[in-house]
Scaffold this active site. Structure first.
Site, mmCIF file in Angstrom:
data_model
loop_
_atom_site.group_PDB
_atom_site.id
_atom_site.type_symbol
_atom_site.label_atom_id
_atom_site.label_comp_id
_atom_site.label_asym_id
_atom_site.label_seq_id
_atom_site.Cartn_x
_atom_site.Cartn_y
_atom_site.Cartn_z
ATOM 1 N N MET A 151 0.881 -1.186 0.000
ATOM 2 C CA MET A 151 0.000 0.000 0.000
ATOM 3 C C MET A 151 0.908 1.222 0.000
ATOM 4 O O MET A 151 1.498 1.540 1.020
ATOM 5 C CB MET A 151 -0.898 -0.033 1.233
ATOM 6 N N SER B 77 3.602 -1.326 3.457
ATOM 7 C CA SER B 77 3.061 -0.037 3.016
ATOM 8 C C SER B 77 4.246 0.881 2.759
ATOM 9 O O SER B 77 4.671 1.634 3.631
ATOM 10 C CB SER B 77 2.136 0.554 4.085
ATOM 11 N N ASP C 127 1.521 -2.079 12.359
ATOM 12 C CA ASP C 127 0.712 -1.947 13.565
ATOM 13 C C ASP C 127 0.073 -3.281 13.916
ATOM 14 O O ASP C 127 -0.005 -4.201 13.093
ATOM 15 C CB ASP C 127 -0.361 -0.870 13.378
ATOM 16 N N GLU D 37 30.806 -15.350 -1.639
ATOM 17 C CA GLU D 37 29.576 -14.785 -1.069
ATOM 18 C C GLU D 37 28.428 -15.791 -1.119
ATOM 19 O O GLU D 37 27.624 -15.883 -0.182
ATOM 20 C CB GLU D 37 29.197 -13.511 -1.819
#
Length: 726
Positions: A477, A525, A532, A612
């Site tokens: 988002m 987002s 959250d 690597e």
């Protein structure tokens, strides 16, 4: 019982804390205490002077020391003499906004309450108790129900509010916070987590000043700029000592957290939906439910408080197959190819990843519609066959044949003007009639408050998930929201839209996660712009930040760790020079930092040297060996990157026998002593051996004196120490 009531005193007790309220002689619900258990009523601390011009309720007659403006309130209101920040404000049909709430009744229930249409902490009946206290306005039929969920073992209390209109005329809710917490004692500071895109959750600790301080977002999302979680702490609070209180809002839209120090040095914290982008008309007989606040208290410092939040989120917020299980190590193609890819490029990355033990290939932005840059295609969720000429199903099958899982990127809430969806349904985009909409990243936002939009997105996304063996969805988002307007609401109710948008988002997520519980949904987002606990109810991990620079990530992950468990933190090893900062760090350092999260890679593995690639293979094996400890162990912040010139952290296993310590030394200096790092959480009298050596030390030595770190040669040098109890 965790909840007891006697002589109009409510005691909410957890393993280590007491939350106490009292109904006073006028029916007002006073807050008394939130801290360590005291085994007594704390109302003896209520000693208030006649503070000039504070005002007194009518029933108090000439008792000038009784004022709502000075007494600690459990849920503050506006218009009746409490001039501090209020938790609720309404407008009645006559245009007045006074709300004078008095206790009417209460109920105690087994188990944990639920909230219709909103995520909430959940529990079995024997894991929590619920207290509901009903308050009623003295002059109208408006009611407010305060809900408390008590998790005794976790030292957590949840809070939510229901506003009911039991009258015959509408009420307009102008503001309704989920929590009010008055603290009439102590000398407090507060910590909030500010930032911006690619620099989220920077921890800032400042004194609580006289007046009002605020952490908030009116961007339609919880945002990169402030996180919906704040701490109050006494000035002497450290990681291992002192009184602190944390509050995290389970909500993914605009929020507000305000802290006020009043004329008597008292502190009030309120938290909930941001009133600047909220209004709600409550018709007769209707109820409004607020999002939930997770509240916890520690009297032994920040580490314990963080662990309380980590445990409750991991065990009682996150859901689905991947809630507690190990997660696949993934490779994402975004920073390797951006929009410039075809099937063969993706397969080449996957072939190399498979050889190195990586579990999943994730195809990011650009696989759908006409999507060669970020100016077109959003909303057209069908395969771009110019890039994937065999179609999505064929690509998935080829990657599965390599022994790898497959994941896919979506940005469901957005639409490009250059898309079939917009050409067919321009009315589905958020825009005010007669005004040109604000673009961001050259995209518009779909009206998630419109059920037709939710149904469309569910239809196209569920079809893709049913028709292809997809085991991971990255849900992105990428903008803030403005131009709030929807044709689905009348003129006078347009400011209900921001909250209805969030409800629509949650409805879509609930449908998809319920139908596809074995799919790992990762929130995103623009990185960590919606990081959250509300999103974690649907997505057990969230992309922590678009900044993949290992040095900067230590600061971002430090702030994130105060509330959110390691398992929720999406973190990848990316290429150097880093695409955001240009910094070059070793692949060892990039690996150590990314392991402090849900681990993966975001680069073209074919561009690595053979040395690597060997390191990558070892990192993957090493992470899988310690993934359970990293997800489930007690987490400790051992150094503050803002102050200590290094970042360091550790996990301790549940049985306390294994400790994994990691970190980064930022700058090498000549002719100095080696740094020592004091550990936390060990058993003082136990002995611990450093793996790979014959060195054995007592717990008290490692916590008081510390462990000697390697001498840094170069900047941003990582280290790792494993200790075993013997």
């Amino acid at each position: 019982m965790a909840i007891t009531v006697k002589d109009k005193i409510f005691n909410l007790e957890t393993e280590n804390t007491l939350y106490q309220m009292k109904v006073d002689r006028f029916g007002v619900l006073n807050h008394l205490w939130y801290g360590e258990k005291t085994d007594c009523c704390m109302d003896y601390l209520l000693d208030y002077p006649d503070a000039g011009f504070s005002g007194n309720i009518y029933e108090a007659e000439n008792e000038r020391t009784y004022s709502l403006n000075t007494l600690p309130q459990e849920y503050s209101t506006s218009g009746v003499g409490d001039f501090r920040i209020s938790a609720i404000s309404v407008t009645h049909e006559d245009g007045s906004n006074a709300l004078d709430l008095r206790v009417r009744e209460y109920q105690i229930k087994k188990g944990k309450y639920e909230i219709p249409g909103l995520p909430a902490v959940y529990a079995k009946e024997d894991e929590a108790e619920t207290l509901e206290i009903t308050l009623k306005d003295t002059a109208t039929e408006a009611e407010v129900i305060l809900k408390y969920g008590v998790f005794e073992k976790e030292d957590v209390i949840t809070r939510s509010v229901v506003v009911k209109n039991s009258g015959k005329t509408p009420i307009v809710i102008n503001k309704v916070h989920s929590m009010c917490l008055d603290i009439p004692y102590g000398d407090w500071e507060w910590m909030h987590f500010y930032g911006r895109h690619t620099m989220e959750r920077q921890a800032e600790r400042v004194p609580v000043l006289h007046g009002i301080s605020e952490s908030s977002s009116s961007r339609g999302t919880s945002s990169h700029h402030q996180n919906p979680a704040v701490l109050l702490c006494e000035k002497d609070c450290t990681e291992t000592n002192g009184h602190c209180i944390g509050a995290a809002l389970m909500y993914s839209g605009g929020f507000q957290a305000q802290v006020e120090k009043d004329q008597l040095e008292q502190v009030r914290l309120v938290m909930g939906i941001h009133p600047d982008t909220f209004e709600w008309t409550l018709e007769a007989g209707e109820a409004f439910y607020t999002p939930e606040v997770i509240l916890s208290c520690s009297t032994t410092g920040f580490a314990k408080l963080s662990q309380n939040f980590h445990h409750i989120i991991r065990n009682h917020v996150c859901r689905g197959t991947y809630q507690l299980s190990s997660r696949p190590v993934l490779i994402n193609n975004w920073e390797a190819t951006y929009f410039d890819f075809n099937e063969e490029k993706i397969l080449n990355i996957a072939r190399q990843a498979s050889k190195l033990g990586i579990d999943m290939m994730v195809l990011d932005d650009g696989w759908f519609g006409k999507r060669d840059d970020d100016c077109s295609g959003l909303g057209d969720w069908f395969v771009n066959e110019k890039k994937l000429n065999g179609g999505l199903k064929a690509l998935v099958e080829k990657i599965n044949a390599m022994g790898m899982k497959f994941g896919l990127w979506f940005e469901p809430e957005m639409v490009s003007e250059d898309s079939d969806l917009y050409r067919n349904h321009p009315d589905w985009a958020i825009q005010i009639p007669g005004r040109k909409p604000m673009r961001s990243r050259y995209q518009l936002v779909l009206d998630m408050s419109n059920p037709e939009v939710v149904d469309y997105l569910y239809g196209v996304m569920s079809a893709i998930l049913r028709e292809n063996h997809i085991e991971y969805v990255k849900w992105d988002m990428n903008r803030s929201i403005s131009d709030w307007y929807t044709a689905t609401l009348s003129r006078g109710r347009q400011m209900e839209m921001p909250h209805r948008y969030v409800l629509g988002l949650y409805e879509l997520l609930e449908k998809l996660t319920s139908e596809f519980p074995d799919v790992l949904f990762e929130g995103c987002s623009g990185g960590g712009g919606r990081f959250d606990a509300g999103m974690m109810y649907y997505c057990p991990q969230i992309w922590c930040s678009d900044d993949t620079d290992a040095h900067e990530r230590t600061f971002i992950q430090y702030g994130t760790s105060f509330f959110y468990p390691t398992s929720t933190v999406g973190s990848h090893v990316s290429a150097v020079p880093n695409h955001q900062t240009g910094r070059i760090t070793s692949i060892e350092t990039r690996g150590v930092v990314a392991m402090a999260g849900s681990f993966g890679y975001e680069l073209d593995l074919n561009q690595l040297s053979e040395e690597e690639k060997a390191v990558v293979a070892k990192q993957v094996t090493h992470y899988k060996e310690y993934q359970s400890l990293i997800y489930n162990g007690d987490y400790y912040r051992l150094a503050n990157p803002f102050e200590d010139g290094m970042s360091a952290w550790s996990w301790i296993s549940e049985d306390k026998k294994t400790i994994l310590v990691q970190g980064v030394l930022f700058r090498a200096k000549p002719n100095v002593l080696r740094k020592t790092l004091r550990l936390m959480g060990l058993e003082a009298k136990k002995n611990y051996k450093i793996a790979g050596t014959e060195e054995v030390y007592t717990g008290v030595a490692l916590m008081s004196g510390g462990v000697l770190l390697q001498r840094a040669v170069g900047d941003d040098v990582s280290f790792e120490i494993v200790l075993e109890e013997i």
